[in-house]
Design a protein around this motif. Sequence first.
Motif, PDB file in Angstrom:
ATOM      1  N   VAL A 176       0.837  -1.192   0.000  1.00 39.31           N
ATOM      2  CA  VAL A 176       0.000   0.000   0.000  1.00 39.31           C
ATOM      3  C   VAL A 176       0.878   1.250   0.000  1.00 39.31           C
ATOM      4  N   VAL A 177       0.583   2.180  -0.918  1.00 44.86           N
ATOM      5  CA  VAL A 177       1.302   3.447  -0.931  1.00 44.86           C
ATOM      6  C   VAL A 177       0.648   4.385   0.071  1.00 44.86           C
ATOM      7  N   GLY A 178       1.401   5.342   0.530  1.00 46.84           N
ATOM      8  CA  GLY A 178       0.871   6.291   1.500  1.00 46.84           C
ATOM      9  C   GLY A 178       0.072   7.395   0.836  1.00 46.84           C
ATOM     10  N   PRO A 179      -0.500   8.275   1.648  1.00 45.37           N
ATOM     11  CA  PRO A 179      -1.210   9.418   1.089  1.00 45.37           C
ATOM     12  C   PRO A 179      -0.228  10.351   0.378  1.00 45.37           C
ATOM     13  N   GLY A 180      -0.748  11.094  -0.582  1.00 42.83           N
ATOM     14  CA  GLY A 180       0.097  11.949  -1.414  1.00 42.83           C
ATOM     15  C   GLY A 180       0.997  12.893  -0.648  1.00 42.83           C
ATOM     16  N   TYR A 181       0.488  13.495   0.426  1.00 36.56           N
ATOM     17  CA  TYR A 181       1.302  14.464   1.166  1.00 36.56           C
ATOM     18  C   TYR A 181       2.521  13.817   1.818  1.00 36.56           C
ATOM     19  N   LYS A 182       2.483  12.511   2.063  1.00 34.85           N
ATOM     20  CA  LYS A 182       3.642  11.824   2.650  1.00 34.85           C
ATOM     21  C   LYS A 182       4.653  11.413   1.586  1.00 34.85           C
ATOM     22  N   LEU A 183       4.294  11.535   0.311  1.00 30.24           N
ATOM     23  CA  LEU A 183       5.177  11.136  -0.778  1.00 30.24           C
ATOM     24  C   LEU A 183       5.972  12.303  -1.355  1.00 30.24           C
ATOM     25  N   VAL A 184       5.508  13.520  -1.123  1.00 27.49           N
ATOM     26  CA  VAL A 184       6.134  14.698  -1.717  1.00 27.49           C
ATOM     27  C   VAL A 184       7.562  14.859  -1.202  1.00 27.49           C
ATOM     28  N   GLY A 185       8.489  15.018  -2.136  1.00 23.55           N
ATOM     29  CA  GLY A 185       9.884  15.254  -1.792  1.00 23.55           C
ATOM     30  C   GLY A 185      10.635  14.015  -1.348  1.00 23.55           C
ATOM     31  N   LYS A 186      10.016  12.836  -1.484  1.00 23.07           N
ATOM     32  CA  LYS A 186      10.667  11.594  -1.069  1.00 23.07           C
ATOM     33  C   LYS A 186      10.762  10.643  -2.257  1.00 23.07           C
ATOM     34  N   ASP A 187      11.720   9.745  -2.195  1.00 23.89           N
ATOM     35  CA  ASP A 187      11.884   8.759  -3.261  1.00 23.89           C
ATOM     36  C   ASP A 187      10.964   7.570  -2.991  1.00 23.89           C
ATOM     37  N   LEU A 188       9.659   7.828  -3.043  1.00 22.51           N
ATOM     38  CA  LEU A 188       8.646   6.804  -2.818  1.00 22.51           C
ATOM     39  C   LEU A 188       7.741   6.728  -4.031  1.00 22.51           C
ATOM     40  N   ARG A 189       7.159   5.586  -4.259  1.00 20.02           N
ATOM     41  CA  ARG A 189       6.292   5.385  -5.419  1.00 20.02           C
ATOM     42  C   ARG A 189       4.871   5.840  -5.138  1.00 20.02           C
ATOM     43  N   CYS A 190       4.199   6.344  -6.175  1.00 20.63           N
ATOM     44  CA  CYS A 190       2.816   6.783  -6.042  1.00 20.63           C
ATOM     45  C   CYS A 190       1.843   5.680  -6.433  1.00 20.63           C
ATOM     46  N   SER A 191       2.365   4.543  -6.887  1.00 15.73           N
ATOM     47  CA  SER A 191       1.517   3.386  -7.167  1.00 15.73           C
ATOM     48  C   SER A 191       2.343   2.116  -6.988  1.00 15.73           C
ATOM     49  N   LYS A 192       1.637   1.044  -6.627  1.00 12.07           N
ATOM     50  CA  LYS A 192       2.279  -0.263  -6.465  1.00 12.07           C
ATOM     51  C   LYS A 192       1.320  -1.341  -6.950  1.00 12.07           C
ATOM     52  N   PHE A 193       1.880  -2.359  -7.534  1.00 11.72           N
ATOM     53  CA  PHE A 193       1.114  -3.491  -8.022  1.00 11.72           C
ATOM     54  C   PHE A 193       1.733  -4.762  -7.447  1.00 11.72           C
ATOM     55  N   THR A 194       0.933  -5.565  -6.787  1.00  9.80           N
ATOM     56  CA  THR A 194       1.426  -6.778  -6.149  1.00  9.80           C
ATOM     57  C   THR A 194       0.633  -7.971  -6.651  1.00  9.80           C
ATOM     58  N   LEU A 195       1.326  -8.967  -7.125  1.00  8.38           N
ATOM     59  CA  LEU A 195       0.704 -10.231  -7.463  1.00  8.38           C
ATOM     60  C   LEU A 195       1.058 -11.178  -6.327  1.00  8.38           C
TER      61      LEU A 195
END
Length: 108
Positions: free
Chosen positions: A53-72
């Motif tokens: 699960v990705v975090g809320p948008g405000y926690k992603l700003v300015g960080k090297d984190l993905r805005c989407s993830k896909f898990t099989l």
Amino acid sequence: HKNLLLAIPQPLTEDDVDALICNDVDESLSNISTQTRYDVICDRVIKSKSKHVVGPGYKLVGKDLRCSKFTLAKVAEGQLALIVSITHAVADGHTYYRIMNMLNVDAP
């Protein structure tokens, strides 16, 4: 927002793909099946503090984190689950269902 930018790494590396596509075995999902209620699945995925699960948008700003993830994920015996997590900062419900329709061979 004028200060919010979407960064796409150039060129795409194996690390970038690994950050987007989770392949960790998550034991909390092992007994989920097609018979499991949706609220139970959500509860297990969120409470497991998993990488699915990705975090809320405000926690992603300015960080090297993905805005989407896909898990099989392997779930019940002989079954797989596709877990899709996209932050609302970059996609809305329409976008989510467009992506889901790309995976459906019967979709228009």
